[in-house]
Write a protein that holds these residues in place. Structure first.
Motif, PDB file in Angstrom:
ATOM      1  N   TYR A  85      42.930  15.724  43.284  1.00  0.00           N
ATOM      2  CA  TYR A  85      43.179  16.350  41.722  1.00  0.00           C
ATOM      3  C   TYR A  85      42.311  15.865  40.673  1.00  0.00           C
ATOM      4  N   PHE A  86      42.189  14.717  40.471  1.00  0.00           N
ATOM      5  CA  PHE A  86      41.727  14.175  39.303  1.00  0.00           C
ATOM      6  C   PHE A  86      40.755  13.125  39.815  1.00  0.00           C
ATOM      7  N   GLY A  87      39.562  12.859  38.870  1.00  0.00           N
ATOM      8  CA  GLY A  87      38.392  11.929  39.215  1.00  0.00           C
ATOM      9  C   GLY A  87      37.178  12.630  39.001  1.00  0.00           C
ATOM     10  N   PRO A  88      36.261  11.862  39.191  1.00  0.00           N
ATOM     11  CA  PRO A  88      34.794  12.111  39.099  1.00  0.00           C
ATOM     12  C   PRO A  88      34.149  13.234  40.218  1.00  0.00           C
ATOM     13  N   LYS A  89      33.124  14.061  39.776  1.00  0.00           N
ATOM     14  CA  LYS A  89      32.403  14.935  40.813  1.00  0.00           C
ATOM     15  C   LYS A  89      31.561  13.872  41.563  1.00  0.00           C
ATOM     16  N   VAL A  90      31.442  14.230  42.867  1.00  0.00           N
ATOM     17  CA  VAL A  90      30.751  13.220  43.665  1.00  0.00           C
ATOM     18  C   VAL A  90      29.655  14.118  44.489  1.00  0.00           C
ATOM     19  N   THR A  91      28.342  13.756  44.295  1.00  0.00           N
ATOM     20  CA  THR A  91      27.433  14.317  45.343  1.00  0.00           C
ATOM     21  C   THR A  91      26.856  13.216  46.130  1.00  0.00           C
ATOM     22  N   GLN A  92      26.625  13.720  47.448  1.00  0.00           N
ATOM     23  CA  GLN A  92      26.191  12.916  48.573  1.00  0.00           C
ATOM     24  C   GLN A  92      24.865  13.546  49.286  1.00  0.00           C
ATOM     25  N   ASN A  93      23.876  12.906  49.238  1.00  0.00           N
ATOM     26  CA  ASN A  93      22.827  13.264  50.121  1.00  0.00           C
ATOM     27  C   ASN A  93      22.298  12.361  51.469  1.00  0.00           C
ATOM     28  N   TYR A  94      22.191  12.834  52.357  1.00  0.00           N
ATOM     29  CA  TYR A  94      21.980  11.948  53.653  1.00  0.00           C
ATOM     30  C   TYR A  94      21.205  12.544  54.511  1.00  0.00           C
ATOM     31  N   GLU A  95      20.774  12.011  55.637  1.00  0.00           N
ATOM     32  CA  GLU A  95      20.055  12.485  56.757  1.00  0.00           C
ATOM     33  C   GLU A  95      20.852  12.094  58.018  1.00  0.00           C
ATOM     34  N   THR A  96      20.963  13.235  58.705  1.00  0.00           N
ATOM     35  CA  THR A  96      21.478  12.825  60.331  1.00  0.00           C
ATOM     36  C   THR A  96      20.288  13.014  61.337  1.00  0.00           C
ATOM     37  N   GLU A  97      20.849  13.084  62.561  1.00  0.00           N
ATOM     38  CA  GLU A  97      19.853  13.099  63.649  1.00  0.00           C
ATOM     39  C   GLU A  97      19.107  14.615  63.364  1.00  0.00           C
ATOM     40  N   ASN A  98      19.844  15.641  63.186  1.00  0.00           N
ATOM     41  CA  ASN A  98      19.373  16.914  63.367  1.00  0.00           C
ATOM     42  C   ASN A  98      19.452  17.650  61.746  1.00  0.00           C
ATOM     43  N   ALA A  99      19.556  16.920  60.973  1.00  0.00           N
ATOM     44  CA  ALA A  99      19.625  17.721  59.548  1.00  0.00           C
ATOM     45  C   ALA A  99      19.795  16.968  58.278  1.00  0.00           C
ATOM     46  N   PHE A 100      19.275  17.292  57.210  1.00  0.00           N
ATOM     47  CA  PHE A 100      19.297  16.769  55.940  1.00  0.00           C
ATOM     48  C   PHE A 100      20.528  17.505  55.207  1.00  0.00           C
ATOM     49  N   ILE A 101      21.331  16.568  54.685  1.00  0.00           N
ATOM     50  CA  ILE A 101      22.571  17.230  53.958  1.00  0.00           C
ATOM     51  C   ILE A 101      22.831  16.859  52.685  1.00  0.00           C
ATOM     52  N   ARG A 102      23.263  17.724  51.750  1.00  0.00           N
ATOM     53  CA  ARG A 102      23.814  17.627  50.507  1.00  0.00           C
ATOM     54  C   ARG A 102      24.996  18.069  50.338  1.00  0.00           C
ATOM     55  N   GLU A 103      26.144  17.013  49.925  1.00  0.00           N
ATOM     56  CA  GLU A 103      27.520  17.254  49.922  1.00  0.00           C
ATOM     57  C   GLU A 103      28.135  17.025  48.411  1.00  0.00           C
ATOM     58  N   PHE A 104      28.871  18.034  48.046  1.00  0.00           N
ATOM     59  CA  PHE A 104      29.493  18.129  46.854  1.00  0.00           C
ATOM     60  C   PHE A 104      30.881  18.134  46.574  1.00  0.00           C
ATOM     61  N   PHE A 105      31.518  17.196  45.659  1.00  0.00           N
ATOM     62  CA  PHE A 105      33.106  17.314  45.924  1.00  0.00           C
ATOM     63  C   PHE A 105      33.531  17.299  44.437  1.00  0.00           C
ATOM     64  N   GLU A 106      34.255  18.102  43.975  1.00  0.00           N
ATOM     65  CA  GLU A 106      34.706  18.277  42.619  1.00  0.00           C
ATOM     66  C   GLU A 106      36.336  18.486  42.813  1.00  0.00           C
ATOM     67  N   PRO A 107      37.085  17.457  42.053  1.00  0.00           N
ATOM     68  CA  PRO A 107      38.501  17.590  41.829  1.00  0.00           C
ATOM     69  C   PRO A 107      38.609  18.775  41.229  1.00  0.00           C
ATOM     70  N   SER A 108      40.130  19.386  41.113  1.00  0.00           N
ATOM     71  CA  SER A 108      40.421  20.449  40.565  1.00  0.00           C
ATOM     72  C   SER A 108      40.643  20.150  39.097  1.00  0.00           C
TER      73      SER A 108
END
Length: 192
Positions: free
Chosen positions: A141-164
């Motif tokens: 519920y609380f905390g910083p926004k987190v972004t994560q960028n990474y590569e897997t065997e099949n794809a490039f991925i960007r993830e974003f997490f934001e507490p409410s």
């Protein structure tokens, strides 16, 4: 027994309240001496309720390319060329929302998106250890926004997490996956 109460509450909320409100509007206006206005306003209210219900039920059918562009560009990936929406699906329940779509993008946009992910400060290659953002935080519920960028065997991925920012409200999790083998970008949003 709890299923019965749940269904009863749904009926009251989605059928009883709109009908009760329509009846009250009609009664209040008619009581004030305007029976024709009461019929007209009640009819307009009924149409608004029906149109809203149809829109909610067929929400996926109204999804446009501009909606897709907005969601992708909100995550910092710009689409310059024409693209095609291949798949779109959303579902919701009390307290949960899930939306995913796949678009077919140009080779140029694919290369630019991959470069955008790779040049991120936090980019992790295939061989690195990657945290799963959905389970990263003990306090969702609380905390910083987190972004994560990474590569897997099949794809490039960007993830974003934001507490409410509010206790009891779902955090936002968004994920963009760019296929290595196809010119496809998949967007996923989970609010749970």
């Amino acid at each position: 027994m709890s299923t019965f109460f749940f269904i009863a509450i749904l009926i009251i909320v989605f059928i009883g309240i709109p009908i009760g409100t329509g009846w009250f509007i009609h009664w209040a206006i008619k009581s004030s001496g305007h029976p024709k206005a009461a019929k007209s306003i009640t009819l307009i209210y009924g149409l608004i309720v029906i149109i809203s219900g149809v829109f909610i039920y067929f929400e996926d059918e109204f999804f446009t390319k501009e909606d897709a562009r907005f969601f992708v560009e909100e995550q910092g990936i710009e689409l310059m060329d024409e693209f095609k929406v291949v798949h779109n699906e959303s579902s919701s329940a009390i307290g949960d929302y899930y939306h995913t779509f796949t678009i077919e993008i140009s080779g140029s946009d694919k290369r630019k998106a991959i470069n955008e992910i790779k040049k991120s400060d936090d980019f992790q290659s295939e061989k690195s250890s990657v945290d799963t953002l959905l389970y990263l935080s003990d306090n969702r519920y609380f905390g910083p926004k987190v972004t994560q960028n990474y590569e897997t065997e099949n794809a490039f991925i960007r993830e974003f997490f934001e507490p409410s920012g509010q206790k009891g409200y779902a955090p936002t999790f968004r994920r963009i996956e760019i296929s290595k083998s196809r010119n496809e970008l998949t967007f996923e949003e989970i609010d749970e």
